[in-house]
Design a protein around this motif. Structure first.
Motif: not given
Length: 133
Positions: A118-133
């Motif tokens: 129905t479009g309801e937000v069930l979960k928010i997942a955050f994924w760390k992105e690799a940093s470029i030095p």
């Protein structure tokens, strides 16, 4: 009988009146459509979390670590689960003041919103992105 010039003047005036009327009608239609679109945009913005859109953004949003921590705090007490790098967290300072989340404040995180049918937000997942030095 009317003279030829009088008839042409009347036809010309009629054409001008019809042209002006058509222009005003078109302008009114554009205003009504514009107001309708603006109202629809506002309604869609107000329904965030209850509306599933199919718009795909070419550049995904990025959240800083501080924004991730703020989101976790804001979602505590709701039915929406929040995960950071695959681990679920609940941060309620009233229950436990020592809870911390291993988030790097200056790192960049990619959000993933999991929604129901129905479009309801069930979960928010955050994924760390690799940093470029």
């Amino acid at each position: 009988m009317m003279s030829q010039n009088t008839q042409q003047l009347m036809l010309f005036c009629t054409a001008v009146v019809l042209f002006v009327t058509a222009c005003l009608y078109g302008q009114q239609n554009v205003k009504v459509l514009s107001d309708g679109l603006n109202h629809m945009v506002q309604t869609t913005a107000n329904m965030e979390g209850r509306l599933n859109t199919t718009l795909h953004i070419s550049q995904p949003e990025h959240y800083s670590g501080a924004e991730v921590l703020h989101t976790v705090r804001q979602m505590t007490g709701t039915t929406i689960r929040v995960e950071v790098d695959g681990t679920a967290y609940v941060m309620d300072p009233l229950l436990n003041r020592t809870v911390t989340i291993p988030v790097q404040l200056v790192a960049s995180y990619r959000p993933e919103f999991i929604r129901s049918d129905t479009g309801e937000v069930l979960k928010i997942a955050f994924w760390k992105e690799a940093s470029i030095p």
